[in-house]
Design a protein around this motif. Structure first.
Motif, short mmCIF file in Angstrom:
data_model
loop_
_atom_site.label_atom_id
_atom_site.label_comp_id
_atom_site.label_asym_id
_atom_site.label_seq_id
_atom_site.Cartn_x
_atom_site.Cartn_y
_atom_site.Cartn_z
N PHE A 1 0.80 -1.04 -0.01
CA PHE A 1 -0.19 -0.01 0.20
C PHE A 1 0.92 1.28 0.04
O PHE A 1 2.15 1.27 0.28
N ASP B 1 -3.58 5.51 0.76
CA ASP B 1 -4.54 4.21 0.47
C ASP B 1 -5.34 4.21 1.90
O ASP B 1 -5.04 4.58 2.93
N ILE C 1 -6.58 0.72 3.85
CA ILE C 1 -6.49 -0.44 4.21
C ILE C 1 -7.76 -0.86 4.90
O ILE C 1 -8.25 -0.54 5.96
N CYS D 1 0.53 -5.14 3.71
CA CYS D 1 -0.53 -5.40 4.65
C CYS D 1 -1.05 -6.78 4.61
O CYS D 1 -0.61 -7.46 3.64
N VAL E 1 -6.68 -3.04 -0.31
CA VAL E 1 -6.15 -1.81 -0.42
C VAL E 1 -6.85 -1.11 -1.52
O VAL E 1 -7.03 -1.23 -2.57
#
Length: 409
Positions: free
Chosen positions: A65, A69, A71, A91, A97
């Motif tokens: 990411f 962005d 998450i 992540c 994402v």
């Protein structure tokens, strides 16, 4: 007949037309970042990322990411977990994402759009799987939602970011109070108030006029709880290992039991009783909480009830000490790992060393910590109210976009 119409200037859009799913997969060993975000790092109460791990903590492919962005926890969406990235990282692949398409939706508006009940309820509805329901991008991208024009998105985002800042200030005050409490808890229950001459003991340095005791020395009762089937309803609520909150016993997620008078009288919890969580996962065993609830409660077998001998020790002082850093270390020194649970027996609990100030000094220490506890409780209420106001604003400005009208033909 009833029809529905959008607010002026608003339009229905497919989610895939306003945001993209960024599915860039990365092996943690090759990631050029020190940040790994798992679902456990996402807090449902905020869009801010407050904790994270390191790529060396995990294996298997993850998602990359970029700063800005969102998450979004696509697994178990009902937990409502999402955060705006303030830096680059990787992540969990159980997250999604999401990146705004700025010509359609402002990056500053997107996180609140995702937080709205309108979006979350649809996300939960389209999740698939029974044990760990998960959202598929293929399904999500075709879902339609009402969206305001860009200039209105900008106005809404400004309002919501201001409300979010107010909530964060309350949350920060709460975090500061928690930090102060931990510091004072550790200091006062071992060293007392003010500068005092000390003596070296098996617990380390304590004031020279204090003495050492054991839990057994300062309690009149050390008792295992009830080991019987639990029900969704019944005569008496029964306290279990999930009924702890920062040193207090709370009445949440209750089960019930039916008991005769003899058993009830044997296992009834009295105000000032301390309940010790003797069996749990390694990170939760050893929790301690004092009971001060109204009403009749009993306690379950995974707990041990301690009753302070009030000629020697105040229940609050014993509870504060057992919740302090030193108290927890002394408790956990007796923990024995099992197959899936860690245990501390009542016999070993009795051996735990306790610093024992004179009664008047205990009262002074308890008064300071009780006042701090009250401030913490009031600040928590402020946080809860600020969070409630923010959620209401989000749903008002983002989610409540379709107005019902009645037309006559």
């Amino acid at each position: 007949m009833s029809t529905q119409s959008l607010k002026p200037g608003w339009k229905m859009v497919k989610f895939g037309d306003v945001a993209q799913n960024v599915a860039v997969r990365v092996d943690p060993a090759d990631a050029k970042t020190d940040v790994y975000v798992g679902l456990e790092h996402l807090d449902p109460s905020t869009i801010h990322l407050r904790q994270w791990g390191h790529p060396t903590d995990v294996t298997g492919q993850k998602l990359a990411f970029k700063k800005g962005d969102v998450i979004f926890g696509r697994r178990r969406a009902y937990q409502r977990k999402l955060a705006v990235a303030e830096f680059d990282g990787i992540c969990s692949a159980h997250a999604m994402v999401v990146r705004a398409k700025p010509k359609m939706i402002l990056p500053k508006f997107l996180p609140f759009f995702l937080q709205s009940d309108m979006f979350m309820e649809r996300a939960i509805e389209i999740s698939v799987g029974s044990l760990s329901p998960t959202i598929n991008w293929k399904t999500l991208k075709v879902q339609e939602f009402p969206l305001p024009p860009i200039d209105e998105q900008k106005r809404i985002a400004e309002i919501l970011w201001a409300a979010d800042e107010a909530f964060n200030q309350h949350q920060q005050s709460n975090d500061n109070l928690m930090s102060v409490k931990r510091t004072l808890l550790n200091r006062l229950t071992v060293r007392g108030i003010g500068q005092q001459a000390t003596q070296h003991t098996r617990l380390g340095e304590i004031p020279v006029h204090w003495r050492l005791a054991t839990v057994e020395d300062v309690t009149s009762i050390c008792q295992y709880g009830l080991s019987i089937p639990l029900n969704e309803s019944g005569q008496y609520p029964i306290l279990r290992m999930m009924n702890y909150d920062d040193g207090r016993i709370i009445a949440n997620d209750l089960k019930y039991v039916d008991l005769d008078d003899s058993d009830f009288n044997s296992f009834k919890v009295h105000k000032g009783d301390i309940l010790f969580n003797r069996t749990n996962s390694a990170d939760l065993v050893g929790k301690v909480g004092i009971f001060d609830l109204e009403g009749d409660y009993v306690f379950a077998s995974y707990l041990v009830r301690l009753r302070a001998d009030e000629d020697q020790i105040l229940p609050d002082f014993l509870n504060y000490y057992l919740n302090s850093g030193l108290g927890q270390r002394r408790l956990l020194a007796y923990a024995t790992p099992g197959v899936s649970q860690t245990n501390i027996s009542a016999g070993n609990l009795k051996k735990v060393l306790v610093p024992l100030p004179p009664m008047e000094e205990q009262k002074q220490i308890v008064e300071v910590l009780n006042n701090l506890e009250l401030r913490k409780h009031l600040q928590r209420n402020h946080v809860a109210e600020a969070q409630k106001c923010l959620a209401a604003l989000i749903n008002n400005l983002v989610g409540a976009t379709i107005a019902e009208e009645v037309s006559h033909v």
